[in-house]
Scaffold this motif. Structure first.
Motif, PDB file in Angstrom:
ATOM      1  N   ARG A 155      56.285  93.230 153.319  1.00 44.43           N
ATOM      2  CA  ARG A 155      56.849  92.336 154.330  1.00 44.43           C
ATOM      3  C   ARG A 155      58.365  92.538 154.505  1.00 44.43           C
ATOM      4  O   ARG A 155      58.997  91.818 155.265  1.00 44.43           O
ATOM      5  N   ARG A 156      58.913  93.506 153.777  1.00 45.29           N
ATOM      6  CA  ARG A 156      60.325  93.880 153.897  1.00 45.29           C
ATOM      7  C   ARG A 156      61.253  92.682 153.707  1.00 45.29           C
ATOM      8  O   ARG A 156      62.155  92.411 154.508  1.00 45.29           O
ATOM      9  N   LEU A 157      61.008  91.978 152.596  1.00 48.89           N
ATOM     10  CA  LEU A 157      61.843  90.818 152.265  1.00 48.89           C
ATOM     11  C   LEU A 157      62.964  91.253 151.335  1.00 48.89           C
ATOM     12  O   LEU A 157      62.727  91.901 150.316  1.00 48.89           O
ATOM     13  N   SER A 158      64.191  90.907 151.685  1.00 43.86           N
ATOM     14  CA  SER A 158      65.331  91.220 150.831  1.00 43.86           C
ATOM     15  C   SER A 158      65.375  90.264 149.648  1.00 43.86           C
ATOM     16  O   SER A 158      64.696  89.231 149.623  1.00 43.86           O
ATOM     17  N   ASN A 159      66.217  90.599 148.677  1.00 45.38           N
ATOM     18  CA  ASN A 159      66.276  89.803 147.448  1.00 45.38           C
ATOM     19  C   ASN A 159      66.736  88.369 147.683  1.00 45.38           C
ATOM     20  O   ASN A 159      66.402  87.469 146.905  1.00 45.38           O
ATOM     21  N   ASP A 160      67.516  88.149 148.729  1.00 42.97           N
ATOM     22  CA  ASP A 160      68.033  86.809 148.983  1.00 42.97           C
ATOM     23  C   ASP A 160      67.073  85.935 149.799  1.00 42.97           C
ATOM     24  O   ASP A 160      67.363  84.763 150.054  1.00 42.97           O
ATOM     25  N   LYS A 161      65.915  86.473 150.185  1.00 40.68           N
ATOM     26  CA  LYS A 161      64.952  85.705 150.976  1.00 40.68           C
ATOM     27  C   LYS A 161      63.794  85.247 150.097  1.00 40.68           C
ATOM     28  O   LYS A 161      63.330  85.993 149.230  1.00 40.68           O
ATOM     29  N   PRO A 162      63.325  84.019 150.319  1.00 40.50           N
ATOM     30  CA  PRO A 162      62.185  83.520 149.525  1.00 40.50           C
ATOM     31  C   PRO A 162      60.870  84.140 149.993  1.00 40.50           C
ATOM     32  O   PRO A 162      60.799  84.765 151.054  1.00 40.50           O
ATOM     33  N   ASP A 163      59.836  83.948 149.202  1.00 44.50           N
ATOM     34  CA  ASP A 163      58.506  84.442 149.584  1.00 44.50           C
ATOM     35  C   ASP A 163      58.027  83.737 150.846  1.00 44.50           C
ATOM     36  O   ASP A 163      58.201  82.520 150.997  1.00 44.50           O
ATOM     37  N   ASP A 164      57.438  84.485 151.769  1.00 47.31           N
ATOM     38  CA  ASP A 164      56.820  83.871 152.945  1.00 47.31           C
ATOM     39  C   ASP A 164      55.297  83.927 152.827  1.00 47.31           C
ATOM     40  O   ASP A 164      54.573  84.031 153.805  1.00 47.31           O
ATOM     41  N   ARG A 208      56.165  91.554 148.874  1.00 45.86           N
ATOM     42  CA  ARG A 208      57.556  91.461 149.348  1.00 45.86           C
ATOM     43  C   ARG A 208      58.001  92.788 149.966  1.00 45.86           C
ATOM     44  O   ARG A 208      58.711  92.809 150.984  1.00 45.86           O
TER      45      ARG A 208
END
Length: 302
Positions: A147-156, A144
């Protein structure tokens, strides 16, 4: 997948796999001849390859030892064979193992051969089975952040562990068990009705015999016990035949098709007890009918 060639010999649909040098630490990969590729091979994108058991047998019929140092062609590129792999363990499927028809090379070499391929799978192994859950969470957190995913985004991305596949297999096997239980229940019902019909015919044909037995002092309980015993014996014989057939099929799968089939004495005993119970349940009415016959009317029966 691709064809791998050596002169006039060709191995079709070979799985091409690019790995890091640490792949053997994660999977049970054993080298039969030669060596594994190392970090130096990865760094220099060396054109070296490890061939699977079946691939080696196709390209080098004389034996894996002769393959070391020889060149094979993968999509027009020459690769030097530095090692051959032992036969891999196979699961429940029959036939040839796809993992034995494989060509493994450094991931950088495969990337050089196919620069447009962007699909990657990361294999990881926990230091101890007890910390698998912690390892999964660490990997998820790392991916995460990468991939620079924020807390409100699901796993990609998707994470799978051996427990996931084990749970999937357990669910599939449970559904198969339920289906087979339903089919067996219908079979038992039909068999029970067959036993009852046979016993009713037997009572009709032996009416005079029943009258003679009652005339010389046989009680209703004696007649009922006799016909119940016959019904149970008939069902038990059918159960024994079924168990012998099932055991023969299981042994054929185990030693003939090399399928991991086994015999369970618990289920064998359960099957025989169920057959005996079917004889009791469906033999009660014919036995009761025989026991209720009037001796005078039975003696007159022709």
């Amino acid at each position: 997948t691709s064809d791998v060639r050596r002169g006039g010999l060709r191995a079709k649909n070979v799985i091409l796999q690019g790995n890091s040098a640490s792949i053997s630490q994660i999977f049970d990969i054993k080298v039969a001849n030669g060596r594994e590729f190392n970090d130096t091979d990865t760094e220099h994108r060396a054109p070296v390859v490890l061939l699977g058991y079946d691939t080696t047998a196709l390209l080098f019929p004389s034996g894996g030892a002769d393959a070391i140092g020889q060149d094979v062609t993968v999509d027009g590129q020459l690769f030097s064979v530095i090692g051959t792999l032992e036969k891999r363990r196979q699961g429940i499927s029959g036939g040839s193992n796809p993992e034995d028809n494989i060509a493994m090379m450094p991931v950088t070499s495969l990337r050089k051969l196919y620069p447009n391929k962007k699909d990657y799978v990361i294999f990881a192994k926990a230091k101890d089975p007890k910390v698998v859950t912690e390892a999964v969470e660490e990997i998820r957190d790392l991916l995460r952040r990468k991939r620079r995913l924020s807390n409100d985004k699901p796993d990609d991305f998707a994470l799978f562990t051996s427990d996931y596949f084990l749970d999937l297999w357990n669910r599939i096997s449970y559904l198969i068990f339920v289906l087979m239980f339903a089919v067996a229940s219908v079979g038992l019902l039909v068999g029970g009705i067959g036993v009852m019909n046979i016993m009713l015919v037997s009572v009709t044909e032996r009416t005079r015999e029943i009258g003679v037995r009652k005339a010389i002092g046989a009680k209703r309980g004696n007649i009922m016990l006799q016909f119940l015993t016959e019904a149970v014996t008939l069902s038990a014989i059918g159960g024994v035949i079924g168990v012998l057939f099932g055991a023969g099929l299981s042994l054929l799968l185990r030693y003939g098709a090399h399928f991991p089939a086994s015999l369970s004495f618990f289920w064998i005993a359960t099957a025989l007890i169920m057959c005996a119970l079917i004889g009791v349940v469906f033999g009660v009415y014919p036995a009761w009918k025989a026991a209720r016959l009037d001796p005078v009317e039975a003696l007159r029966y022709e």
